[in-house]
Design an enzyme around this catalytic site. Structure first.
Site, short mmCIF file in Angstrom:
data_model
loop_
_atom_site.label_atom_id
_atom_site.label_comp_id
_atom_site.label_asym_id
_atom_site.label_seq_id
_atom_site.Cartn_x
_atom_site.Cartn_y
_atom_site.Cartn_z
N GLU A 98 13.24 4.27 -4.28
CA GLU A 98 13.48 4.12 -2.84
C GLU A 98 14.46 2.97 -2.70
O GLU A 98 14.09 1.81 -2.88
CB GLU A 98 12.16 3.79 -2.11
CG GLU A 98 11.09 4.85 -2.22
CD GLU A 98 11.42 6.12 -1.47
OE1 GLU A 98 12.28 6.08 -0.57
OE2 GLU A 98 10.84 7.17 -1.80
N CYS A 124 13.97 -0.81 5.44
CA CYS A 124 14.89 0.12 4.79
C CYS A 124 15.25 1.27 5.72
O CYS A 124 16.30 1.89 5.56
CB CYS A 124 14.25 0.66 3.52
SG CYS A 124 12.62 1.35 3.82
P1 NAP Z 1 15.85 -6.11 -5.29
O1 NAP Z 1 16.53 -7.41 -5.41
O2 NAP Z 1 16.50 -4.91 -5.86
O3 NAP Z 1 14.41 -6.33 -5.93
C1 NAP Z 1 13.43 -5.32 -5.89
C2 NAP Z 1 12.39 -5.60 -6.96
O4 NAP Z 1 12.96 -5.46 -8.26
C3 NAP Z 1 11.81 -7.01 -6.92
O5 NAP Z 1 10.42 -6.92 -7.20
C4 NAP Z 1 12.54 -7.71 -8.05
O6 NAP Z 1 11.83 -8.79 -8.56
C5 NAP Z 1 12.61 -6.59 -9.04
N1 NAP Z 1 13.60 -6.73 -10.09
C6 NAP Z 1 14.89 -7.11 -9.96
N2 NAP Z 1 15.51 -7.04 -11.16
C7 NAP Z 1 14.58 -6.61 -12.06
C8 NAP Z 1 14.58 -6.34 -13.46
N3 NAP Z 1 15.69 -6.49 -14.19
N4 NAP Z 1 13.42 -5.93 -14.05
C9 NAP Z 1 12.29 -5.78 -13.33
N5 NAP Z 1 12.23 -6.02 -11.99
C10 NAP Z 1 13.36 -6.43 -11.37
O7 NAP Z 1 15.56 -5.72 -3.77
P2 NAP Z 1 14.94 -6.64 -2.62
O8 NAP Z 1 16.01 -7.63 -2.27
O9 NAP Z 1 13.58 -7.13 -2.97
O10 NAP Z 1 14.76 -5.58 -1.44
C11 NAP Z 1 15.74 -5.30 -0.48
C12 NAP Z 1 16.30 -3.91 -0.68
O11 NAP Z 1 15.26 -2.96 -0.80
C13 NAP Z 1 17.12 -3.45 0.52
O12 NAP Z 1 18.35 -2.98 0.03
C14 NAP Z 1 16.32 -2.31 1.13
O13 NAP Z 1 17.08 -1.30 1.72
C15 NAP Z 1 15.53 -1.80 -0.03
N6 NAP Z 1 14.29 -1.21 0.45
C16 NAP Z 1 14.11 0.14 0.37
C17 NAP Z 1 12.93 0.71 0.82
C18 NAP Z 1 12.70 2.21 0.77
O14 NAP Z 1 11.57 2.63 0.96
N7 NAP Z 1 13.71 3.00 0.53
C19 NAP Z 1 11.91 -0.10 1.33
C20 NAP Z 1 12.12 -1.47 1.39
C21 NAP Z 1 13.31 -2.02 0.93
P3 NAP Z 1 12.20 -10.31 -8.17
O15 NAP Z 1 11.93 -10.45 -6.70
O16 NAP Z 1 11.28 -11.10 -9.01
O17 NAP Z 1 13.65 -10.48 -8.49
#
Ligand code: NAP
Length: 526
Positions: A255, A294
């Site tokens: 997602e 999102c």
């Molecule tokens: P993110 O930076 O991609 O991080 C998402 C998750 O991935 C976090 O738990 C992060 O942990 C983890 N992560 C990052 N790099 C990793 C790696 N190499 N190995 C394992 N885990 C890793 O996204 P975000 O900033 O939290 O969220 C915002 C984005 O999410 C927005 O673009 C939004 O559109 C999207 N979103 C989508 C939905 C949907 O249902 N489609 C819902 C909500 C949000 P850390 O925090 O520890 O880095």
């Protein structure tokens, strides 16, 4: 205080100082998290060997009853969760409710739906298939719960709902869960897991949590696991191509981000019910959770003749929204969750301004939040932009500013509206405000393959619709292409991700024996 991780049925503290979580209004340091030095491989093994079998010893109905008990427990501790949401996300009561009450509502929905599957422990899929000239040799498809771990890597914006909307169908399927919440807002997820563990509602190994970096987590996946990721498209790409994920061919659900649109029909002139309903919904989507959803509306499409009036009406309502410390009387919109998110939103607004005029907001320097110090707080002013270039623009269609920001785009005719909506290259949701059946009959099927959900609002539905951004547990959530290509929820359909289909070819007596106590898989889509 450093938050403990719960792995292999024991509370474990990560090494080192860890990462600090902050109050995005006051800048106060709250708690810290660390995953350093933890044995995540052993935790996944424990969940596979202990949690999974214990869950699958129960029937679907019994597991549904567990979901009901979790919902009751979370309900009883709702005030604690709203307090953590206020402190760690700067969430007002209504913003926190979208997350916390949304989680409880979803758990209850699955607890109810589970009753249809009764005492079964697996599913029979369709009728026997004839394979020989007589009935002596046939095939029967079944769906079995997967025997690995459902691994959830979640985004920062829904620390409560983000866990439980995934965990409800996973538990109902009989899979244990390991969740890694996003670091900046991990506290609420951790507290909920702690409460459920301490209440002894689930068998050992059924629920685990790791807070902090946890960067080696995916090195330990095995072929029976499921990975469900919510977050940015960039991180999603890394998850999908992780060598262990590729080697084990595990099922991956993504997602990701999405540049969702709201579309005003050609019939919806200023003063019509549809026009007013769209104005209300756009303002709600821009300001609820400060636009950190999102599913939020990012692009507002309107006929060229109406677009200016629509912009004026939205701007008039935005001007009445008081932005600031949610602890203050009368404040309607709070901050983003961190200074890093604020910086990303400001960069996104600057990029969009290269293609857009500002209709409302847009200048951080000219904005003062109520009862907060801008130097430490993470506020972003509601910002409405206008892009005359339409389909020819680039950044407007490619940039998801994860905050209270949306862009008005004029369209010339139905084909142009369709092309602009499709230019999002795959979205979670589009909403359409129109009572023109010819327009809707052309538009909806023409964008359906690139959208997970389409909400169509007209005057007769009025305020009874469930909202552009609200995800209902009984309806699909997820979108193709840029949105990640995932599918979640949709009632019992969500169980499909946590089951594997296989076919047994043999004699009818064996197939009948294996079908005893199997629920009909057709119930998943009933
Ligand atoms: P993110 O930076 O991609 O991080 C998402 C998750 O991935 C976090 O738990 C992060 O942990 C983890 N992560 C990052 N790099 C990793 C790696 N190499 N190995 C394992 N885990 C890793 O996204 P975000 O900033 O939290 O969220 C915002 C984005 O999410 C927005 O673009 C939004 O559109 C999207 N979103 C989508 C939905 C949907 O249902 N489609 C819902 C909500 C949000 P850390 O925090 O520890 O880095």
């Amino acid at each position: 205080m450093k938050l403990a991780n719960y792995l292999s049925a024991s509370w474990q503290t990560g090494a080192g100082e860890g990462q600090t979580l902050f109050d995005p209004v006051t800048g106060e340091a709250l708690v810290s998290v660390s995953a350093d030095g933890l044995d995540l491989g052993a935790a996944l093994d424990f969940a596979r060997q202990t949690g999974g079998p214990a869950l699958r010893a129960l029937s679907y109905a019994e597991r549904g009853a567990l979901l009901g008990k979790i919902a009751e427990l979370l309900q009883s501790k709702r005030a604690d969760y709203l307090d953590i949401s206020l402190r760690n996300l700067g969430a007002s009561e209504s913003d926190a409710s979208a997350d916390v009450d949304g989680a409880i509502f979803t758990l209850k929905s699955y607890a109810r739906a589970a009753r249809a599957l009764g005492d079964a422990r697996h599913l029979k899929d369709g009728a026997p298939v004839p394979l020989a000239k007589t009935d002596i040799f046939q095939g029967q498809h079944f769906l079995l719960p997967q025997t690995g771990v459902a691994i959830f890597i979640n985004a920062f914006n829904f620390p409560a709902w983000g866990l439980w909307e995934k965990a409800a169908p996973a538990f109902l399927s009989g899979m244990p869960v390991l969740v890694k919440p996003a670091t900046p807002t991990a506290w609420l997820t951790q507290r909920m897991v702690e409460d459920v563990v301490n209440a002894g509602l689930l068998p050992d190994g059924a629920l685990s949590i790791v807070c902090g970096g946890a960067r080696d987590l995916l090195d330990h996946v095995a072929e029976t696991d499921v990975l469900s990721f919510t977050g940015s498209a960039d991180t999603a790409r890394r998850m999908r191509t992780h060598p262990s994920v590729v080697a084990a061919s595990i099922r991956v659900n993504i997602e990701a981000d999405s540049v969702n649109s709201a579309i005003l029909g050609p019939d919806a002139a200023p003063g019509s019910a549809e026009f007013d309903l769209m104005v209300k919904e756009v303002v709600r989507e821009m300001t609820v959770k400060a636009g950190q959803k999102c599913t939020a509306i990012r692009r507002i499409l309107a006929p060229a003749a109406t677009v200016r009036a629509l912009g004026d009406a939205i701007a008039a309502k935005l001007s009445k929204i008081s932005v600031g410390n949610p602890r203050s009387e009368g404040v309607r919109m709070g901050p983003l969750v961190s200074k890093a998110q604020q910086a990303a939103a400001f960069a996104g607004i600057a990029a969009l301004k290269e293609e857009c005029d500002v209709i409302f907001g847009g200048d951080p320097a000219a904005f003062t939040p109520v009862d907060a110090d801008p130097a430490v707080a993470a506020f972003v002013p509601p910002t409405l932009l206008y892009c005359a270039a339409g389909l020819a623009a680039k950044k407007v269609h490619d940039t998801e500013v994860f905050g209270p920001v949306a862009t008005l785009i004029p369209y010339t005719d139905t084909m142009d509206a369709i092309a602009i909506a499709r230019r999002g290259k795959g979205s979670l949701v589009a909403s359409v405000y129109s009572a023109d059946s010819a327009f809707l009959g052309e538009l909806v099927p023409a964008i359906g393959d690139l959208h997970g959900r389409i909400l169509v609002v007209n005057g007769s539905i009025g305020n009874q619709h469930t909202g552009h951004g609200n995800v209902m547990p009984t309806c699909l959530h997820g979108g193709p292409g840029r949105a990640g290509g995932g599918e979640e929820l949709g009632g019992l359909r969500a169980l499909l991700m946590y089951h594997r289909r296989f076919v047994v070819q043999g004699d009818p007596a064996l197939l009948a024996q294996l079908s005893v106590n199997a629920a009909d898989a057709a119930l998943l889509t009933a």
